[in-house]
Design an enzyme around this catalytic site. Sequence first.
Site, PDB file in Angstrom:
ATOM      1  N   LEU A   1       2.378   2.053  -5.878  1.00 43.24           N
ATOM      2  CA  LEU A   1       3.245   1.509  -4.798  1.00 43.24           C
ATOM      3  C   LEU A   1       2.558   0.749  -3.592  1.00 43.24           C
ATOM      4  CD1 LEU A   1       7.252   1.658  -6.173  1.00 43.24           C
ATOM      5  CD2 LEU A   1       5.652  -0.318  -7.214  1.00 43.24           C
ATOM      6  N   ASP A   2       2.912  -0.564  -3.270  1.00 45.38           N
ATOM      7  CA  ASP A   2       2.186  -0.904  -2.113  1.00 45.38           C
ATOM      8  C   ASP A   2       2.884   0.386  -0.067  1.00 45.38           C
ATOM      9  OD1 ASP A   2       0.817  -2.298  -2.916  1.00 45.38           O
ATOM     10  OD2 ASP A   2       2.449  -4.447  -2.564  1.00 45.38           O
ATOM     11  N   PHE A   3       2.265   0.330   0.712  1.00 39.20           N
ATOM     12  CA  PHE A   3       3.227   1.473   1.852  1.00 39.20           C
ATOM     13  C   PHE A   3       4.456   0.566   1.427  1.00 39.20           C
ATOM     14  CE2 PHE A   3       3.796   1.702   6.130  1.00 39.20           C
ATOM     15  CZ  PHE A   3       3.375   3.167   6.409  1.00 39.20           C
TER      16      PHE A   3
END
Length: 241
Positions: A101-103
């Site tokens: 999952l993105d930052f």
Amino acid sequence: MERLQKVIAHAGIASRRKAEELILEGRVTVNGKVVKELGIKVTGSDRIEVSGIPLEREEPVYFLFYKPRGVISSVKDEKGRKVVTDYFEQIKQRIYPVGRLDFDTSGALLLTNDGEFANLLMHPSSEVEKVYVAKVKGIPVKEKLRSLEKGVHLEDGKTAPARVKLLSLDKKKQTSIIELAIHEGRNRQVRRMFEAIGHPVLKLKRERYGTLTLHGLNSGDFKELTPHEVKQLRTLAMGKK
């Protein structure tokens, strides 16, 4: 199946590079036969010995993690930022995230030490549905939402059909809350899909992964999956195989 050197490294015997050296030196056997090729893959039932000592593999473990925003989906970060495994310091197994999952995206993320399971879920043909809730800029018209359902053209190809639902809108702030269900897992796909229809994401959360929801978990919490939950995910992932 996993590469032999990866299995040796994951068991904590040596680094992956050192494991490759051990294989090339003829110090590794698989089912009683010396292996000197780096490309060989092994299964969980294969007997592996390194310098005559049987390899003891970790028991497979599976976790659902509620990833907070601002955390890296990795086991380490060169910049010293917080990573997902920082929340699992009491877990002795060497786990890693399934996909990412993105930052700046929160929500459901799986972690495991079962490479075969992880590869199955991340395979392009996997039928595991992921449900996201996005707060986007503007209020999309029905035609734009329909284009998400049919698939939009991105730089790496057209997306597969998706399920889309407008949950709420704020005319004053000109924002919308939209639920999007997909089974693909391209890099930053959900954000790019909304950008493609002219409604960039302001906030994003993955609410569901297959049959798993975040019910009962707070941001930063995790739970171990039951054998039944693991079996359900395997079955979903193998939908079209």
